[in-house]
Design a protein around this motif. Structure first.
Motif, mmCIF file in Angstrom:
data_model
loop_
_atom_site.group_PDB
_atom_site.id
_atom_site.type_symbol
_atom_site.label_atom_id
_atom_site.label_comp_id
_atom_site.label_asym_id
_atom_site.label_seq_id
_atom_site.Cartn_x
_atom_site.Cartn_y
_atom_site.Cartn_z
ATOM 1 N N VAL A 61 0.854 -1.186 0.000
ATOM 2 C CA VAL A 61 0.000 0.000 0.000
ATOM 3 C C VAL A 61 0.888 1.234 0.000
ATOM 4 O O VAL A 61 2.064 1.183 0.370
ATOM 5 C CB VAL A 61 -0.951 0.050 1.229
ATOM 6 C CG1 VAL A 61 -1.828 -1.196 1.292
ATOM 7 C CG2 VAL A 61 -0.177 0.228 2.537
ATOM 8 N N ASP A 62 0.308 2.345 -0.412
ATOM 9 C CA ASP A 62 0.941 3.652 -0.280
ATOM 10 C C ASP A 62 0.243 4.374 0.863
ATOM 11 O O ASP A 62 -0.992 4.331 0.975
ATOM 12 C CB ASP A 62 0.798 4.454 -1.573
ATOM 13 C CG ASP A 62 1.539 3.802 -2.729
ATOM 14 O OD1 ASP A 62 2.678 3.334 -2.520
ATOM 15 O OD2 ASP A 62 0.978 3.751 -3.843
ATOM 16 N N ARG A 63 1.027 5.039 1.721
ATOM 17 C CA ARG A 63 0.479 5.694 2.902
ATOM 18 C C ARG A 63 0.942 7.136 2.952
ATOM 19 O O ARG A 63 2.130 7.417 2.787
ATOM 20 C CB ARG A 63 0.922 4.947 4.157
ATOM 21 C CG ARG A 63 0.300 5.440 5.441
ATOM 22 C CD ARG A 63 0.687 4.582 6.633
ATOM 23 N NE ARG A 63 -0.161 4.885 7.784
ATOM 24 C CZ ARG A 63 -0.054 4.295 8.973
ATOM 25 N NH1 ARG A 63 0.873 3.359 9.164
ATOM 26 N NH2 ARG A 63 -0.877 4.626 9.954
ATOM 27 N N ASP A 64 -0.002 8.055 3.193
ATOM 28 C CA ASP A 64 0.336 9.471 3.284
ATOM 29 C C ASP A 64 -0.205 10.005 4.608
ATOM 30 O O ASP A 64 -1.381 10.375 4.719
ATOM 31 C CB ASP A 64 -0.268 10.238 2.110
ATOM 32 C CG ASP A 64 0.231 11.681 2.036
ATOM 33 O OD1 ASP A 64 0.835 12.151 3.025
ATOM 34 O OD2 ASP A 64 0.014 12.338 0.996
ATOM 35 N N VAL A 65 0.654 10.042 5.635
ATOM 36 C CA VAL A 65 0.209 10.473 6.960
ATOM 37 C C VAL A 65 -0.100 11.963 6.999
ATOM 38 O O VAL A 65 -0.781 12.432 7.918
ATOM 39 C CB VAL A 65 1.258 10.117 8.041
ATOM 40 C CG1 VAL A 65 1.410 8.621 8.188
ATOM 41 C CG2 VAL A 65 2.599 10.786 7.746
ATOM 42 N N ASP A 66 0.373 12.712 6.008
ATOM 43 C CA ASP A 66 0.122 14.151 5.980
ATOM 44 C C ASP A 66 -1.174 14.501 5.244
ATOM 45 O O ASP A 66 -1.523 15.681 5.148
ATOM 46 C CB ASP A 66 1.302 14.879 5.329
ATOM 47 C CG ASP A 66 2.565 14.796 6.175
ATOM 48 O OD1 ASP A 66 2.451 14.962 7.405
ATOM 49 O OD2 ASP A 66 3.643 14.560 5.607
ATOM 50 N N ALA A 67 -1.855 13.519 4.714
ATOM 51 C CA ALA A 67 -3.121 13.745 4.004
ATOM 52 C C ALA A 67 -4.186 12.847 4.606
ATOM 53 O O ALA A 67 -4.655 11.888 3.970
ATOM 54 C CB ALA A 67 -2.950 13.481 2.509
ATOM 55 N N ASP A 68 -4.532 13.116 5.871
ATOM 56 C CA ASP A 68 -5.551 12.322 6.589
ATOM 57 C C ASP A 68 -5.152 10.854 6.722
ATOM 58 O O ASP A 68 -6.024 9.989 6.814
ATOM 59 C CB ASP A 68 -6.921 12.416 5.910
ATOM 60 C CG ASP A 68 -7.461 13.827 5.890
ATOM 61 O OD1 ASP A 68 -7.229 14.548 6.879
ATOM 62 O OD2 ASP A 68 -8.103 14.207 4.890
ATOM 63 N N ASP A 69 -3.837 10.593 6.726
ATOM 64 C CA ASP A 69 -3.334 9.215 6.779
ATOM 65 C C ASP A 69 -4.038 8.375 5.724
ATOM 66 O O ASP A 69 -4.628 7.326 6.005
ATOM 67 C CB ASP A 69 -3.535 8.613 8.171
ATOM 68 C CG ASP A 69 -2.630 7.408 8.421
ATOM 69 O OD1 ASP A 69 -1.781 7.123 7.563
ATOM 70 O OD2 ASP A 69 -2.787 6.763 9.472
ATOM 71 N N ARG A 70 -3.957 8.830 4.490
ATOM 72 C CA ARG A 70 -4.667 8.204 3.378
ATOM 73 C C ARG A 70 -3.928 6.948 2.920
ATOM 74 O O ARG A 70 -2.719 6.959 2.729
ATOM 75 C CB ARG A 70 -4.826 9.197 2.231
ATOM 76 C CG ARG A 70 -5.756 8.736 1.099
ATOM 77 C CD ARG A 70 -6.187 9.926 0.265
ATOM 78 N NE ARG A 70 -7.035 10.815 1.061
ATOM 79 C CZ ARG A 70 -8.362 10.701 1.151
ATOM 80 N NH1 ARG A 70 -8.991 9.719 0.512
ATOM 81 N NH2 ARG A 70 -9.044 11.551 1.881
ATOM 82 N N ILE A 71 -4.708 5.878 2.722
ATOM 83 C CA ILE A 71 -4.162 4.578 2.322
ATOM 84 C C ILE A 71 -4.637 4.254 0.913
ATOM 85 O O ILE A 71 -5.848 4.274 0.633
ATOM 86 C CB ILE A 71 -4.620 3.463 3.284
ATOM 87 C CG1 ILE A 71 -4.355 3.856 4.744
ATOM 88 C CG2 ILE A 71 -3.920 2.153 2.928
ATOM 89 C CD1 ILE A 71 -2.919 4.133 5.092
ATOM 90 N N ALA A 72 -3.707 3.953 0.034
ATOM 91 C CA ALA A 72 -4.035 3.585 -1.344
ATOM 92 C C ALA A 72 -3.378 2.251 -1.672
ATOM 93 O O ALA A 72 -2.300 1.928 -1.176
ATOM 94 C CB ALA A 72 -3.556 4.659 -2.314
ATOM 95 N N LEU A 73 -4.031 1.478 -2.510
ATOM 96 C CA LEU A 73 -3.495 0.187 -2.921
ATOM 97 C C LEU A 73 -2.344 0.394 -3.898
ATOM 98 O O LEU A 73 -2.473 1.108 -4.902
ATOM 99 C CB LEU A 73 -4.611 -0.627 -3.584
ATOM 100 C CG LEU A 73 -4.328 -2.084 -3.916
ATOM 101 C CD1 LEU A 73 -4.022 -2.881 -2.658
ATOM 102 C CD2 LEU A 73 -5.536 -2.691 -4.635
ATOM 103 N N ALA A 74 -1.196 -0.199 -3.603
ATOM 104 C CA ALA A 74 -0.046 -0.144 -4.505
ATOM 105 C C ALA A 74 -0.154 -1.269 -5.536
ATOM 106 O O ALA A 74 -0.907 -2.231 -5.366
ATOM 107 C CB ALA A 74 1.249 -0.265 -3.715
#
Length: 345
Positions: free
Chosen positions: A71-84
């Motif tokens: 997965v891709d994780r962006d803790v600076d954007a609402d801890d957004r989780i996207a499927l890699a």
């Protein structure tokens, strides 16, 4: 001096023992990646709600999956989780390269079932999956002298290589009186004092670990430099008269409220200008690795109320307690030390 081979690979084998079972649980019990494929990038809170997961174990799971590249994780954007793409191609229903059945063939492993329960409830499972001792809480089992002695010996063995590296990393700090909070055998205190001829230290430990610590320190001829103060770090005031507090592999056993309570206790008890020294395995600030630490965090999530804390999380908690000048330094064996100072006035 004998050249000592780096044992980091041996730490990693032991510390990663539950990691594969967590991935099996994510695939075979939760079908996490198929769920993500159907919902698109979502905040971690939405993922928890959709799959019925508790926040702490879900955080550990997502760090592990990000470290694996699933997965891709962006803790600076609402801890957004996207499927890699790796997860999409191999762990999603309908893919021609779907490996879910391959992972599902191991779903009956006891640890997989334990981890699935931890993910849903947030409550830790029995230490080492034994269910021994009646009390399923890891900390409660320390009341058993035999278990306490075994854990103290384990922590002491781990520290033989790690403690000198910690001492080297903080050699520039003006430490003269060190309180080793929950310091087990005192192995880290001993290393810190090795090149501080006039320094002193005390291990602050609960019974019966305090007795095991006294025995080890006496056998090593260190009882005159490192005393053992009996106390409960959550119930008793911290002893005064110290200019540094050391937590080595301690905070990872506890949830956020108790970590913050310990930092607050240290801030109150430390002398002005004193140092908080937190030595442990730390997740990167972006919570996407490193992989070895993400794997160790799974063991802690399974068996304790804690996890491997990120550098950012610890820095923020230290700042809320009143500490300043927060800094992180690498040590050895995938470990690092977070330093924070109590203002002089």
């Amino acid at each position: 001096m004998v050249d000592i081979p780096d044992p980091t690979v041996l730490y990693r084998v032991r510390d990663s023992v539950y990691a594969a079972d967590l991935l099996i649980a994510a695939v075979a019990e939760l079908d996490l990646f198929t769920w993500l494929a159907g919902h698109g990038p979502v905040p971690a809170t939405e993922l928890c709600a959709g799959l019925g997961l508790a926040e702490r174990p879900a955080d550990v799971l997502l760090t592990y999956c990000a470290a694996l590249g699933l997965v891709d994780r962006d803790v600076d954007a609402d801890d957004r989780i996207a499927l890699a793409e790796l997860g999409r191609l191999h762990l999603v229903a309908g893919s021609p390269f779907d490996l879910r059945a391959y992972y599902g063939s191991l779903v009956e492993r006891p640890a997989v079932r334990e981890l699935a329960k931890v993910l849903r409830t947030g409550s830790p499972a029995a230490w080492a999956s034994t269910g021994a001792g009646g009390d399923q809480d890891w900390s409660g089992r320390l009341d058993d002298p035999a278990f306490a002695e075994r854990i103290t010996a384990a922590m002491d063995a781990r520290g033989a290589f790690l403690a000198p590296a910690l001492a080297a990393a903080i050699r520039d700090l003006p430490v003269t009186a060190l309180l080793d909070v929950a310091g087990s055998s005192g192995v880290y205190s001993a290393a810190v004092l090795a090149d501080r001829a006039h320094g002193r230290a005390a291990v602050f430990e609960r019974p019966p670990v305090d007795a095991a610590a006294r025995t080890l320190l006496r056998s090593r001829g260190l009882a005159d430099r490192i005393e053992v103060i009996t106390g409960d770090m959550f119930a008793d005031p911290f002893p005064a008269g110290f200019d540094a507090h050391l937590y080595s592999h301690v905070l990872h056993d506890w949830d956020a409220p108790r970590v913050e309570r310990l930092m607050a206790s240290s801030f109150v008890a430390l002398a002005p200008g004193g140092w908080l020294i937190e030595h442990d395995t730390h997740v990167d600030a972006d919570k996407c690795g490193p992989l070895a630490v993400a794997e160790y965090s799974v063991l802690l999530m399974h068996s304790t109320p804690g996890k491997c804390w990120s550098v950012r999380e610890l820095a923020e908690m230290a700042a809320r307690a009143g500490f300043v000048d927060v800094e992180h330094r690498p040590t050895a064996g995938d470990r690092g030390v977070l330093l924070a100072r109590k203002p002089a006035r």
